[in-house]
Design a protein around this motif. Sequence first.
Motif, short mmCIF file in Angstrom:
data_model
loop_
_atom_site.label_atom_id
_atom_site.label_comp_id
_atom_site.label_asym_id
_atom_site.label_seq_id
_atom_site.Cartn_x
_atom_site.Cartn_y
_atom_site.Cartn_z
N TYR A 229 53.48 17.48 38.40
CA TYR A 229 52.49 17.50 39.49
C TYR A 229 51.42 16.44 39.32
O TYR A 229 50.88 15.93 40.31
CB TYR A 229 51.89 18.90 39.64
CG TYR A 229 52.76 19.77 40.48
CD1 TYR A 229 52.62 19.80 41.86
CD2 TYR A 229 53.79 20.52 39.90
CE1 TYR A 229 53.46 20.57 42.64
CE2 TYR A 229 54.63 21.29 40.69
CZ TYR A 229 54.46 21.31 42.06
OH TYR A 229 55.30 22.06 42.83
N ASN A 233 51.05 13.82 42.40
CA ASN A 233 49.80 13.67 43.14
C ASN A 233 49.23 12.27 43.01
O ASN A 233 48.63 11.75 43.95
CB ASN A 233 48.78 14.72 42.67
CG ASN A 233 49.00 16.06 43.32
OD1 ASN A 233 48.47 16.35 44.38
ND2 ASN A 233 49.81 16.90 42.69
N VAL A 324 56.55 19.98 50.82
CA VAL A 324 55.37 20.39 50.05
C VAL A 324 55.40 21.90 49.82
O VAL A 324 55.13 22.38 48.71
CB VAL A 324 54.08 19.96 50.78
CG1 VAL A 324 52.86 20.62 50.14
CG2 VAL A 324 53.94 18.44 50.76
N ASN A 327 58.06 22.85 47.21
CA ASN A 327 57.80 22.72 45.77
C ASN A 327 56.58 23.52 45.30
O ASN A 327 56.51 23.93 44.16
CB ASN A 327 57.68 21.23 45.36
CG ASN A 327 56.50 20.52 46.01
OD1 ASN A 327 55.35 20.87 45.79
ND2 ASN A 327 56.78 19.49 46.79
N ASN A 328 55.63 23.78 46.21
CA ASN A 328 54.44 24.54 45.79
C ASN A 328 54.73 26.01 45.56
O ASN A 328 54.20 26.61 44.61
CB ASN A 328 53.34 24.40 46.85
CG ASN A 328 52.60 23.08 46.73
OD1 ASN A 328 52.68 22.41 45.69
ND2 ASN A 328 51.89 22.69 47.76
N SER A 352 45.92 22.99 38.81
CA SER A 352 45.25 22.41 39.99
C SER A 352 44.42 21.20 39.61
O SER A 352 44.44 20.17 40.30
CB SER A 352 44.35 23.47 40.64
OG SER A 352 45.11 24.56 41.11
N SER A 355 46.48 18.04 38.86
CA SER A 355 46.94 17.35 40.06
C SER A 355 45.77 16.79 40.87
O SER A 355 45.73 15.61 41.22
CB SER A 355 47.78 18.28 40.93
OG SER A 355 47.05 19.44 41.27
#
Length: 405
Positions: A229, A233, A324, A327-328, A352, A355
Amino acid sequence: MTAAPSLWRNRNFMLLWLASIISNFALAVAMLAETWYVVKTLDAKAQLGLVMIAGSVPRVLLMAVGGVLADRMPRSRIIFISLASRVLMLFGLVALLYWQRLDIWALTGFAFLYGALDAFFWPARDALTPTIVPEHDLTRANSVMLTTNQVGLVFGPVLGGILLAALSYETIFALTGATLLLATLCIWLINEPFTPRAVQAGHSMLSELKEGVQYALQTPVLRALMLVYAAANLLFMGPLALGIPLIVTENLDGQPATLSFLNSAFAAGMVLGGILLTLYPPQHKRLLMITVIIALEGVLLALLAHTHWVWVAVGIQLLIGLGVAGNNVPMMSLIQQFSDKAKLGRVMSLNSMASMGLTPLSYAMVTGMLSLHWSIGWIMPAFGLLMSAVMVYLSWQMAVIRQTD
C-alpha cells in the motif's frame, strides 16, 4: 423484527446519520468548486498539487494526536468544533471572493486548515457510533453510515457540477456553508454518553505507537500489506487526483459537469465493488488478489491519460473505483484476521499512515513534473505502468503474497 426499527428510534444515531448526509453533500460540492476554481479561474494547473499537499500533510501528522484526543473528550464535541470551523472557512472563502483576494496561496492555507481538522474529525467520527448505538445494532449502524458516505461521494460531485454551471462561486460557497451549519446543529443536539479513558502510567502515546510498529514489521502478512500500500499510494494518488481535472480540460470538453461525472463514476465503482464483495466475499489468495487488482489499476491509469471520449473516461473511472474497493475490502479483512486484537487499532492506523504519509510526496512528484512542463499524458502512464511493474515484482519476490489466503 424488533432490532430493525430500534436503530431508527435512536435519536442520537438519527442526528449523526442526518449530519453525515448533509455534510457529505456539502463538502463534496465545496471541494469540487475549489478544484474547478484553481484549474479554470486561476489557471493554476501546476499549483493544484500544492493545495492538495497542504491538505494532506497535517492530516497525516496530526492523526495520532486526533486519536488520543478522541479518547479523552466527547467525540461529538470534537466533530462539532471541526464542522463549525469548516462553516467559518467556507464563509471566509465567500468574503475573499467578494474582495477579489482568493488566490492560490489563500486556498493553500484553507487546505492546510481543512487537513488539520480532518485529523481530529475522522478518529472522533469513527469512535462516536459505538458510543451512541447498542452493540446488537452496531453492525447495521456501521453499514448504514458506510452507505451514506458512499452516496455522498457518488451524487455530491453531480450536484456540484450542476451548481457550477448555474451559480457563481460566491453563491456555491455560501450555500454549502449554510448547509454545513445544519449538520453542525445536528451534532450539537447529540446527547453522547461518554466516559474518558484512563491513561496508564508509563504508557505514552509514543511508546504504544513504537510497540505497534515493531509488531506490524515482525508479522509477514502485515509487513507485506504495508509495503504494497505504501508503493501503490506513492505511484497512484498523485497522478489520479491531479490528472483528472487536467484530462477534463486538455483531452475532454472542459466542462465542470464532466469533472463531476468522472468523480461520481469513481465513487460509483467503489459502491459497486463493495456490494459485489459483500455478496461474494473472497476466501482464497486475497493478498495476491490485492496486488493483481492494483496492477490492473496501473494499466487503467495509463489508458485514462489518452482518452478523448467522455463516456470512455467515465467507464475507466468506474473500473478504477471498482478496483479500489476490490483491494481495500480484502485488506481490511486480512488486517483483522492476522492482527493481535489488542494491537488492532494501532495496526490499522499504521497501515493508513504508511499509505497516506506518501500521498503528499506523490502530489509533490507530479506537481514538480508539471512545473517542468511534462505532459500529463506522459506522467500518468509512467506512474501507472511503474505501479503495475512493482506489484508484479513484489508478488514474485514475496512468497507470503502468493500463499496467503
